[in-house]
Design a protein around this motif. Sequence first.
Motif, short mmCIF file in Angstrom:
data_model
loop_
_atom_site.label_atom_id
_atom_site.label_comp_id
_atom_site.label_asym_id
_atom_site.label_seq_id
_atom_site.Cartn_x
_atom_site.Cartn_y
_atom_site.Cartn_z
N MET A 192 0.84 -1.06 0.02
CA MET A 192 0.02 -0.03 -0.10
C MET A 192 0.82 1.36 0.07
SD MET A 192 -3.10 -0.77 2.58
CE MET A 192 -1.98 -1.19 4.00
N LYS A 193 0.63 2.25 -0.83
CA LYS A 193 1.19 3.46 -0.89
C LYS A 193 0.53 4.17 0.25
CE LYS A 193 -0.13 4.90 -4.78
NZ LYS A 193 -0.25 5.59 -6.10
N THR A 194 1.70 4.70 1.15
CA THR A 194 1.20 5.24 2.45
C THR A 194 1.87 6.51 2.58
OG1 THR A 194 1.36 2.99 3.53
CG2 THR A 194 1.45 4.83 5.04
N LEU A 195 1.24 7.52 3.41
CA LEU A 195 1.34 8.72 3.36
C LEU A 195 1.43 9.04 5.22
CD1 LEU A 195 2.10 11.80 2.48
CD2 LEU A 195 -0.36 12.11 2.21
N SER A 223 -6.96 -3.23 6.77
CA SER A 223 -6.94 -3.84 5.51
C SER A 223 -8.19 -4.41 5.17
CB SER A 223 -5.62 -4.79 5.51
OG SER A 223 -6.03 -5.81 6.53
N LYS A 224 -8.89 -5.01 6.39
CA LYS A 224 -9.95 -5.67 6.13
C LYS A 224 -11.16 -4.89 6.10
CE LYS A 224 -8.23 -9.40 8.97
NZ LYS A 224 -8.61 -10.29 10.29
N LEU A 225 -11.17 -3.42 6.27
CA LEU A 225 -12.25 -2.69 6.11
C LEU A 225 -12.25 -2.05 4.79
CD1 LEU A 225 -14.36 -1.31 8.35
CD2 LEU A 225 -12.65 0.46 8.43
N SER A 226 -13.52 -1.96 4.34
CA SER A 226 -13.63 -1.08 2.91
C SER A 226 -13.76 0.35 3.38
CB SER A 226 -15.13 -1.58 2.39
OG SER A 226 -16.43 -0.94 2.99
N SER A 271 -9.52 8.24 -2.38
CA SER A 271 -9.89 7.24 -1.79
C SER A 271 -8.83 6.71 -1.21
CB SER A 271 -10.75 6.20 -2.75
OG SER A 271 -11.92 6.74 -3.36
N PHE A 272 -8.55 6.51 0.15
CA PHE A 272 -7.52 6.15 0.81
C PHE A 272 -8.10 5.66 2.31
CE2 PHE A 272 -7.06 10.76 1.15
CZ PHE A 272 -7.30 11.14 2.55
N LYS A 273 -7.56 4.86 2.83
CA LYS A 273 -7.76 4.17 4.30
C LYS A 273 -7.03 5.00 5.38
CE LYS A 273 -9.22 -0.48 2.90
NZ LYS A 273 -8.97 -1.79 2.97
N ILE A 274 -7.44 5.09 6.57
CA ILE A 274 -6.96 5.97 7.59
C ILE A 274 -6.84 5.31 8.77
CG2 ILE A 274 -7.04 8.19 8.92
CD1 ILE A 274 -9.03 9.02 6.63
N ILE A 275 -5.65 5.35 9.51
CA ILE A 275 -5.12 5.20 10.74
C ILE A 275 -4.84 6.56 11.41
CG2 ILE A 275 -3.55 3.72 12.48
CD1 ILE A 275 -3.42 1.72 10.23
N PHE A 276 -5.74 6.84 12.50
CA PHE A 276 -5.35 8.22 13.13
C PHE A 276 -4.32 7.86 14.18
CE2 PHE A 276 -9.85 8.86 11.74
CZ PHE A 276 -9.61 10.18 11.02
N ILE A 277 -3.44 9.10 14.46
CA ILE A 277 -2.42 8.94 15.48
C ILE A 277 -2.77 10.06 16.51
CG2 ILE A 277 -0.02 9.10 15.92
CD1 ILE A 277 0.51 8.76 13.07
N THR A 278 -2.86 9.82 17.81
CA THR A 278 -3.14 10.81 18.56
C THR A 278 -2.21 10.98 19.80
OG1 THR A 278 -4.74 11.88 19.80
CG2 THR A 278 -5.02 9.73 19.74
N LYS A 321 -1.83 10.09 -4.47
CA LYS A 321 -2.98 9.33 -4.38
C LYS A 321 -2.68 7.86 -3.66
CE LYS A 321 -5.35 11.14 -8.41
NZ LYS A 321 -4.65 12.11 -8.42
N PRO A 322 -2.23 8.38 -2.13
CA PRO A 322 -2.05 6.96 -1.19
C PRO A 322 -3.21 5.98 -0.92
CG PRO A 322 -2.54 9.12 -0.04
CD PRO A 322 -2.72 9.48 -1.37
N ASP A 323 -2.80 4.92 -0.73
CA ASP A 323 -3.86 3.82 -0.23
C ASP A 323 -4.06 4.08 1.09
OD1 ASP A 323 -3.75 2.84 -2.88
OD2 ASP A 323 -1.96 1.76 -2.59
N LEU A 324 -3.03 4.50 1.89
CA LEU A 324 -3.02 4.40 3.47
C LEU A 324 -2.66 5.85 3.99
CD1 LEU A 324 -3.84 3.04 6.15
CD2 LEU A 324 -1.48 2.04 5.88
N VAL A 325 -3.34 6.23 4.96
CA VAL A 325 -2.76 7.66 5.75
C VAL A 325 -2.67 7.32 6.86
CG1 VAL A 325 -3.17 10.03 5.82
CG2 VAL A 325 -3.73 9.23 3.66
N PHE A 326 -1.61 7.56 7.66
CA PHE A 326 -1.34 7.80 8.89
C PHE A 326 -1.53 9.28 9.23
CE2 PHE A 326 0.72 3.71 8.29
CZ PHE A 326 0.50 3.00 9.10
#
Length: 245
Positions: free
Chosen positions: A1-4, A115-118, A73-80, A47-52
């Motif tokens: 996954m291309k990640t930013l 990865s399992k989440l749409s 359209s990209f998936k996200i994992i938040f950081i806090t 155009k990343p696939d995943l963004v932290f």
Amino acid sequence: MKTLLIEDKPYIRKGLLNLLQLIDAEVEVIGECESVKDAVIVANACKPDLVFLDINLLDGTAFDFLEQTENLSFKIIFITAYEEYALKALKIGAVDYLLKPVDIEELKIALQKVSKLSIIEQRQQISAVKKVWKNDGDQLILSFHDSFQVIDLNELMFCESDKGYTTFYCCNDKKYVASKTLKEFEERLLNANFIRPHQSFIVNMKFIDKYDKSGIIHLKNKKEIPVSSRKKESFLASFLSWNNN
């Protein structure tokens, strides 16, 4: 996954990058940003696939970034960090997030879950997060020691403040006591057709039955709310305007 990686602290970005390399995840980091402005430019270009995504950035928040990249359209994992309000929003939305400093095992779990989440499912979750973060819509979220209480503003009759605590009275005979002053809820409620006729009260206009010119508001449940002398003029103007609309 291309990640930013979007995080305003260089050492957090470096640590996260090292962990991603260490666990040998199928992740290709294509960029690092510390501001909303730069992140929007890079995201649109790459155009990343995943963004932290860090919640608080140098020039705004994660939600400023998301509003400006709605077409992507990209998936996200938040950081806090350990911030009560940010965590409240993330937990209620049930989205994946990582606490700083990032733990390698938690990172693995977050990557597996996302990865399992749409993308459609995650957008629905993020919509809930955004609503709580901005505290908009028809709901107010109260944070307690061991829970979060959702209050429907259409059912909230009035709030009463006393010695640093605020009690919320609802039309279903339920009441909730928050350990915060009325001032902390004032802006949110005044934008939702509530009015503050007295230092100790905020009232939902829709539950006012009548106003006694002596300075008393009569609610539909027979509760009487005083109007302070210095607020009488402004209250009456708002009351008449509300009932003429």
